[in-house]
Design a protein around this motif. Structure first.
Motif, PDB file in Angstrom:
ATOM      1  N   TYR A 190       2.030   4.170  -0.094  1.00 51.50           N
ATOM      2  CA  TYR A 190       2.050   3.682   1.359  1.00 51.50           C
ATOM      3  C   TYR A 190       2.362   4.650   2.500  1.00 51.50           C
ATOM      4  O   TYR A 190       1.874   4.180   3.687  1.00 51.50           O
ATOM      5  CB  TYR A 190       3.391   2.833   1.067  1.00 51.50           C
ATOM      6  CG  TYR A 190       4.609   3.613   1.175  1.00 51.50           C
ATOM      7  CD1 TYR A 190       5.108   3.942   2.191  1.00 51.50           C
ATOM      8  CD2 TYR A 190       5.243   3.521  -0.036  1.00 51.50           C
ATOM      9  CE1 TYR A 190       6.400   4.804   2.144  1.00 51.50           C
ATOM     10  CE2 TYR A 190       6.364   4.420  -0.077  1.00 51.50           C
ATOM     11  CZ  TYR A 190       7.214   4.968   1.052  1.00 51.50           C
ATOM     12  OH  TYR A 190       8.315   5.545   0.901  1.00 51.50           O
TER      13      TYR A 190
ATOM     14  N   ILE B 128      -0.577  -6.759   8.894  1.00 55.54           N
ATOM     15  CA  ILE B 128      -1.045  -6.034   7.913  1.00 55.54           C
ATOM     16  C   ILE B 128      -1.545  -7.099   7.315  1.00 55.54           C
ATOM     17  O   ILE B 128      -0.990  -8.010   6.541  1.00 55.54           O
ATOM     18  CB  ILE B 128      -0.233  -5.203   7.152  1.00 55.54           C
ATOM     19  CG1 ILE B 128       0.673  -4.319   8.060  1.00 55.54           C
ATOM     20  CG2 ILE B 128      -0.915  -4.707   6.062  1.00 55.54           C
ATOM     21  CD1 ILE B 128       1.808  -3.672   7.276  1.00 55.54           C
ATOM     22  N   ARG B 129      -2.873  -7.114   7.084  1.00 52.47           N
ATOM     23  CA  ARG B 129      -3.758  -8.349   6.571  1.00 52.47           C
ATOM     24  C   ARG B 129      -4.762  -7.738   5.359  1.00 52.47           C
ATOM     25  O   ARG B 129      -5.075  -6.607   5.590  1.00 52.47           O
ATOM     26  CB  ARG B 129      -4.607  -9.143   7.218  1.00 52.47           C
ATOM     27  CG  ARG B 129      -5.726  -8.217   8.047  1.00 52.47           C
ATOM     28  CD  ARG B 129      -6.100  -9.304   9.408  1.00 52.47           C
ATOM     29  NE  ARG B 129      -6.898  -8.441  10.113  1.00 52.47           N
ATOM     30  CZ  ARG B 129      -8.272  -8.660  10.303  1.00 52.47           C
ATOM     31  NH1 ARG B 129      -9.016  -9.261   9.337  1.00 52.47           N
ATOM     32  NH2 ARG B 129      -8.924  -8.099  11.224  1.00 52.47           N
ATOM     33  N   GLY B 130      -4.850  -8.295   4.192  1.00 44.99           N
ATOM     34  CA  GLY B 130      -5.743  -7.835   3.087  1.00 44.99           C
ATOM     35  C   GLY B 130      -5.855  -8.983   2.166  1.00 44.99           C
ATOM     36  O   GLY B 130      -5.180  -9.925   1.833  1.00 44.99           O
TER      37      GLY B 130
ATOM     38  N   LYS C 145      -4.129  -6.058  -3.001  1.00 39.29           N
ATOM     39  CA  LYS C 145      -4.543  -4.828  -1.938  1.00 39.29           C
ATOM     40  C   LYS C 145      -3.113  -3.988  -1.858  1.00 39.29           C
ATOM     41  O   LYS C 145      -3.024  -2.841  -1.381  1.00 39.29           O
ATOM     42  CB  LYS C 145      -5.189  -5.324  -0.841  1.00 39.29           C
ATOM     43  CG  LYS C 145      -6.518  -5.816  -0.996  1.00 39.29           C
ATOM     44  CD  LYS C 145      -7.490  -4.567  -1.494  1.00 39.29           C
ATOM     45  CE  LYS C 145      -8.989  -4.897  -1.281  1.00 39.29           C
ATOM     46  NZ  LYS C 145      -9.776  -3.955  -1.704  1.00 39.29           N
TER      47      LYS C 145
ATOM     48  N   LYS D 182      -0.206  -5.223  -0.162  1.00 39.17           N
ATOM     49  CA  LYS D 182       0.616  -5.586   0.912  1.00 39.17           C
ATOM     50  C   LYS D 182       2.032  -5.502   0.810  1.00 39.17           C
ATOM     51  O   LYS D 182       2.528  -5.185   1.702  1.00 39.17           O
ATOM     52  CB  LYS D 182      -0.013  -7.076   1.588  1.00 39.17           C
ATOM     53  CG  LYS D 182      -1.438  -7.013   1.906  1.00 39.17           C
ATOM     54  CD  LYS D 182      -1.807  -8.380   2.475  1.00 39.17           C
ATOM     55  CE  LYS D 182      -1.565  -9.465   1.490  1.00 39.17           C
ATOM     56  NZ  LYS D 182      -2.538  -9.541   0.425  1.00 39.17           N
ATOM     57  N   THR D 183       2.302  -6.173  -0.253  1.00 32.48           N
ATOM     58  CA  THR D 183       3.788  -6.329  -0.253  1.00 32.48           C
ATOM     59  C   THR D 183       4.612  -5.043  -0.693  1.00 32.48           C
ATOM     60  O   THR D 183       5.760  -4.706   0.097  1.00 32.48           O
ATOM     61  CB  THR D 183       4.282  -7.392  -1.503  1.00 32.48           C
ATOM     62  OG1 THR D 183       3.742  -8.415  -1.302  1.00 32.48           O
ATOM     63  CG2 THR D 183       5.768  -7.626  -1.747  1.00 32.48           C
TER      64      THR D 183
ATOM     65  N   SER E 288       2.828  -9.470   6.983  1.00 34.66           N
ATOM     66  CA  SER E 288       1.546  -9.268   6.216  1.00 34.66           C
ATOM     67  C   SER E 288       1.035 -10.438   5.797  1.00 34.66           C
ATOM     68  O   SER E 288       1.722 -11.606   5.742  1.00 34.66           O
ATOM     69  CB  SER E 288       2.053  -8.510   4.874  1.00 34.66           C
ATOM     70  OG  SER E 288       2.716  -9.195   4.157  1.00 34.66           O
TER      71      SER E 288
ATOM     72  N   ARG F  37      -2.906 -12.803   4.258  1.00 29.34           N
ATOM     73  CA  ARG F  37      -4.206 -12.633   3.657  1.00 29.34           C
ATOM     74  C   ARG F  37      -5.323 -12.685   4.783  1.00 29.34           C
ATOM     75  O   ARG F  37      -4.880 -13.277   5.850  1.00 29.34           O
ATOM     76  CB  ARG F  37      -4.616 -13.620   2.553  1.00 29.34           C
ATOM     77  CG  ARG F  37      -3.763 -13.486   1.254  1.00 29.34           C
ATOM     78  CD  ARG F  37      -4.281 -14.160   0.010  1.00 29.34           C
ATOM     79  NE  ARG F  37      -3.560 -14.159  -1.124  1.00 29.34           N
ATOM     80  CZ  ARG F  37      -3.494 -14.672  -2.209  1.00 29.34           C
ATOM     81  NH1 ARG F  37      -4.530 -15.621  -2.193  1.00 29.34           N
ATOM     82  NH2 ARG F  37      -2.766 -14.651  -3.382  1.00 29.34           N
TER      83      ARG F  37
ATOM     84  N   SER G 283      -6.306  -3.882   9.503  1.00 26.70           N
ATOM     85  CA  SER G 283      -6.973  -4.554   8.398  1.00 26.70           C
ATOM     86  C   SER G 283      -7.250  -3.500   7.288  1.00 26.70           C
ATOM     87  O   SER G 283      -7.530  -2.332   7.435  1.00 26.70           O
ATOM     88  CB  SER G 283      -8.332  -4.968   8.718  1.00 26.70           C
ATOM     89  OG  SER G 283      -9.002  -5.284   7.749  1.00 26.70           O
ATOM     90  N   LEU G 284      -6.565  -3.877   5.859  1.00 25.20           N
ATOM     91  CA  LEU G 284      -6.595  -2.896   4.958  1.00 25.20           C
ATOM     92  C   LEU G 284      -8.195  -2.693   4.476  1.00 25.20           C
ATOM     93  O   LEU G 284      -8.624  -1.721   4.180  1.00 25.20           O
ATOM     94  CB  LEU G 284      -5.890  -3.408   3.680  1.00 25.20           C
ATOM     95  CG  LEU G 284      -4.543  -3.649   3.893  1.00 25.20           C
ATOM     96  CD1 LEU G 284      -3.778  -4.148   2.499  1.00 25.20           C
ATOM     97  CD2 LEU G 284      -3.823  -2.485   4.192  1.00 25.20           C
TER      98      LEU G 284
END
Length: 374
Positions: free
Chosen positions: A66, A89-91, A95, A97-98, A154, A156, A174-175
Motif C-alpha cells: 500500500y 479510491i476506486r477499483g 484489487k 481497496k480495503t 473507496s 467499485r 483510479s487503481l
C-alpha cells in the motif's frame, strides 16, 4: 409547604426539591449517562475492531502493498489542499481497496498521532449491521470530532457512484489508471506470499521460482487472486505443487469457475452446494452452530462439528471460518455464485432456497419455544 423546580437546559434532568425544611438534590439522568446512551445507540459495531478483524482475515497488512499510494500526487493533493475534502479510491473486486485503506489509516495515525482525529467505517455487504447508509453515518458519528474531517472513500467502478462523487472537490484515484503502481504492489505481495510458502512447504529454489513466475504472469494485478491461489497451494502437498499450479486459470472469475467445478466433483458435493446456497442468501454471517439448523445435512454431518468443519473447508475456498462465524472470503465470491452459477447452487431457484431457510428456522424455533399459557 413544598416546591419542585425542573431545568430543561444543558442540565436537563436536574431537580431541586424542598420539603419540611429538608433540601435534596437529585440527578435523575446525569448528562454523562445520556452521552453514554447516545454512544451505545450509535454503535452497531466498533470500527476499530472491524479493522483488526479485516486485517486478520486477510492474513495481515503488508506495507509494501500500500505504500505506493502515499507518494501519489492525488493523495498528497488531498492531504495538503483544504479544498479537496474527498479522496476517492476506486477499483474492481479484489484489487486491494480495503487493505489499501487499512494502510492509509495506519500511516495517518502514525503521522498525526493525537493532533487529529481519524474516523473510519468499514462496510461489508454480507453483514446487515454494516452494509447500509444509516450504519455508515452512525459509525462515523460514533468516532467523529467536528473540528476537521477530510474523507477517504473507496468503491467499485460503478457509474452511479461516479455520478455522485465526481466533483471538483474530489481527488479521485483510479487503481486501473495507476496500473503500474498497483502491479508493483501486487508483485511485492507475491514475493511475500511465495517466500512464506517456500519456508513452510520447504520448496526447492526451482519450485519457488516457478510458482513466483506463474503468479506474476496470471494475477492480472489482483491481490485476491494471488491470495486464493496461495491458499490452495498451502493445502497441497509439496510434491504436487507444480502440477496443482497448472490448474489455476488467470483472472478472478475464471478461478471461481474452477473452484465451483471442483466442488461439483467432491464426494461431499451436495452438502457443499447446500451450504453455499444458504450462505449466499442469508442477510448476515452465520455462526457455526447455527448452520445445522439452516441447512439440510446428513445426520453424520449435522451431529459432527468436526466433520462439518471439514466440509466447509473444502467448499472450493469460497468460505472461511473466523471466530466461530462462517463468512465469504470476499464479496465477489458471493456475487459470482448469485450471478454466474445460480443453476449449480440454486437448482430450484433462489426463492425456493429462501423458503427452505424460513421453514427450517421455524422448525428450529418450535423445538425450544413454548406457548405462553397465560
Amino acid at each position: 409547604m413544598a416546591y419542585t423546580t425542573s431545568y430543561d437546559g444543558s442540565n436537563s434532568g436536574f431537580q431541586v426539591g424542598q420539603n419540611l425544611g429538608h433540601i435534596t438534590n437529585q440527578f435523575l439522568q446525569p448528562e454523562t449517562s445520556l452521552n453514554q446512551a447516545c454512544l451505545r445507540d450509535l454503535r452497531t459495531t466498533d470500527p476499530y475492531h472491524d479493522k483488526d478483524r479485516i486485517q486478520n482475515t486477510n492474513g495481515g497488512l503488508l506495507k509494501d502493498s500500500y505504500c505506493w499510494i502515499l507518494d501519489s500526487k492525488e493523495f498528497q493533493q488531498w492531504q495538503d489542499d483544504e479544498s479537496n475534502c474527498l479522496l476517492w479510491i476506486r477499483g474492481d473486486p479484489g484489487k486491494g481497496k480495503t487493505m489499501l485503506l487499512c494502510g492509509i489509516i495506519d500511516e495517518l495515525t502514525r503521522l498525526f498521532g493525537d493532533t487529529a482525529n481519524i474516523s473510519y467505517f468499514f462496510c461489508q455487504a454480507t453483514d446487515v449491521r454494516i452494509n447500509n447508509a444509516t450504519a455508515i453515518l452512525r459509525g462515523l458519528i460514533y468516532s467523529l470530532v467536528e473540528k476537521q474531517i477530510k474523507w477517504i472513500v473507496s468503491s467499485r467502478n460503478w457509474p452511479d457512484i461516479e455520478e455522485r462523487l465526481d466533483t471538483t472537490q474530489t481527488a479521485p484515484i483510479s487503481l486501473e489508471l495507476n496500473e503500474a503502481s498497483v502491479s508493483e504492489a501486487v508483485s511485492k505481495f507475491i514475493q511475500h506470499k511465495v517466500r512464506s510458502l517456500a519456508k513452510v512447504k520447504k520448496y526447492s529454489d526451482e519450485t519457488r521460482e516457478t510458482i513466483w513466475h506463474h503468479l506474476s504472469s496470471n494475477s492480472q494485478g489482483t491481490f485476491l487472486w494471488v491470495a486464493l491461489v496461495c491458499q490452495e497451494l498451502d493445502r497441497t502437498p509439496r510434491r504436487h505443487a507444480l502440477k496443482k499450479l497448472e490448474t489455476f486459470p488467470s483472472g478472478l472469475n475464471a478461478l471461481y469457475s474452477r473452484m465451483i467445478d471442483q466442488v461439483r466433483n467432491l464426494e461431499d458435493a451436495e452438502p457443499c452446494k447446500r451450504i453455499l446456497a444458504v450462505m449466499s442468501i442469508v442477510y448476515r454471517p452465520v455462526a457455526f452452530d447455527e448452520l445445522a439448523s439452516l441447512v439440510d445435512l446428513p445426520d453424520n454431518l449435522s451431529d459432527d462439528s468436526e466433520a462439518l468443519s471439514e466440509v466447509i473447508g473444502v467448499c472450493g475456498s469460497f468460505l472461511t471460518v473466523r471466530e466461530d462465524t462462517i463468512i465469504f472470503v470476499h464479496q465477489s465470491a458471493k456475487e459470482f455464485l448469485l450471478k454466474e452459477r445460480q443453476n449449480v447452487v440454486f437448482p430450484g431457484g433462489i426463492e425456493a432456497e429462501h423458503h427452505t431457510v424460513f421453514s427450517r428456522s421455524l422448525q428450529a424455533m418450535s423445538k425450544t419455544l413454548r406457548r405462553d399459557i397465560f
